[in-house]
Design a protein around this motif. Sequence first.
Motif, PDB file in Angstrom:
ATOM      1  N   ILE A 116       0.866  -1.173   0.000  1.00 40.11           N
ATOM      2  CA  ILE A 116       0.000   0.000   0.000  1.00 40.11           C
ATOM      3  C   ILE A 116       0.906   1.227   0.000  1.00 40.11           C
ATOM      4  O   ILE A 116       1.819   1.339   0.823  1.00 40.11           O
ATOM      5  CB  ILE A 116      -0.943   0.024   1.217  1.00 40.11           C
ATOM      6  N   HIS A 117       0.672   2.127  -0.934  1.00 38.37           N
ATOM      7  CA  HIS A 117       1.499   3.324  -1.075  1.00 38.37           C
ATOM      8  C   HIS A 117       0.683   4.542  -0.655  1.00 38.37           C
ATOM      9  O   HIS A 117      -0.436   4.739  -1.131  1.00 38.37           O
ATOM     10  CB  HIS A 117       1.958   3.482  -2.530  1.00 38.37           C
ATOM     11  N   LEU A 118       1.262   5.351   0.224  1.00 37.35           N
ATOM     12  CA  LEU A 118       0.575   6.555   0.671  1.00 37.35           C
ATOM     13  C   LEU A 118       1.594   7.618   1.055  1.00 37.35           C
ATOM     14  O   LEU A 118       2.779   7.340   1.201  1.00 37.35           O
ATOM     15  CB  LEU A 118      -0.371   6.248   1.843  1.00 37.35           C
ATOM     16  N   GLY A 119       1.116   8.845   1.163  1.00 38.92           N
ATOM     17  CA  GLY A 119       1.962   9.960   1.570  1.00 38.92           C
ATOM     18  C   GLY A 119       2.073  11.023   0.493  1.00 38.92           C
ATOM     19  O   GLY A 119       1.889  10.754  -0.698  1.00 38.92           O
ATOM     20  N   ALA A 120       2.392  12.236   0.930  1.00 46.00           N
ATOM     21  CA  ALA A 120       2.485  13.384   0.028  1.00 46.00           C
ATOM     22  C   ALA A 120       3.868  13.563  -0.571  1.00 46.00           C
ATOM     23  O   ALA A 120       4.114  14.555  -1.250  1.00 46.00           O
ATOM     24  CB  ALA A 120       2.077  14.659   0.771  1.00 46.00           C
ATOM     25  N   SER A 121       4.772  12.602  -0.353  1.00 46.47           N
ATOM     26  CA  SER A 121       6.125  12.774  -0.890  1.00 46.47           C
ATOM     27  C   SER A 121       6.130  12.753  -2.417  1.00 46.47           C
ATOM     28  O   SER A 121       7.005  13.368  -3.041  1.00 46.47           O
ATOM     29  CB  SER A 121       7.076  11.717  -0.332  1.00 46.47           C
ATOM     30  N   GLY A 122       5.159  12.086  -3.040  1.00 44.00           N
ATOM     31  CA  GLY A 122       5.065  12.154  -4.501  1.00 44.00           C
ATOM     32  C   GLY A 122       4.817  13.583  -4.962  1.00 44.00           C
ATOM     33  O   GLY A 122       5.365  14.027  -5.975  1.00 44.00           O
ATOM     34  N   LEU A 123       3.982  14.319  -4.207  1.00 44.29           N
ATOM     35  CA  LEU A 123       3.777  15.736  -4.516  1.00 44.29           C
ATOM     36  C   LEU A 123       5.064  16.520  -4.336  1.00 44.29           C
ATOM     37  O   LEU A 123       5.396  17.390  -5.146  1.00 44.29           O
ATOM     38  CB  LEU A 123       2.688  16.324  -3.613  1.00 44.29           C
TER      39      LEU A 123
END
Length: 197
Positions: A116-123
């Motif tokens: 499961i991938h989550l978090g605002a680091s992609g932004l």
Amino acid sequence: MSVPASETAGSRVATAGQVIGAFVFLLYAVELLDQILGERLDGGGIQPRESDGLDGILWAPLLHGGWWHLIGNTLPLLVLGFMILLSGVSRWVSVTAIVWLVGGLGTWLTGGEFTIHLGASGLVFGWLTYLLLRGLFSRRPGQIAVGVVVLLAYGGALWGVLPNQPGISWQGHLFGAIGGTLAAWWLGARDRQAVPQ
């Protein structure tokens, strides 16, 4: 009636601060709710190649794996988001939408099984590459100078697009960065066309 340039600049700075502050506040509110619910919201992240995990593309950047995960993203979100917002709220929304969608789809297509991938680091990575490259595509010297400053301040973070840390979604980082590159290219081309020759 004309408005002094200093007032316009001051208004833009105030708006940028308010918008990015509200966005980060939203992330903290979501994490607080997640903690109250026993971290049940985290299951709404991106589940690669699972049809049930597709809606995670919408929710993943709002979710974090605990307070330290969110705290680690907070300063770069504030700084990079603020810098983009100085170009206007509509520009920030456009960049963010492109990064959000490209980063999410890329992660869904390439992420590891049963993860499961989550978090605002992609932004963060998308906003970073946008700021680094927008001047090259728009051919505006001021934006190129800003890109150099951003590179000096945050360039080392780009190693995060490589698969070198267990438990870190390098796919989210990589495709977020690709989304930022696409945003810089597309919006930069539009900026060039908007300048009278």
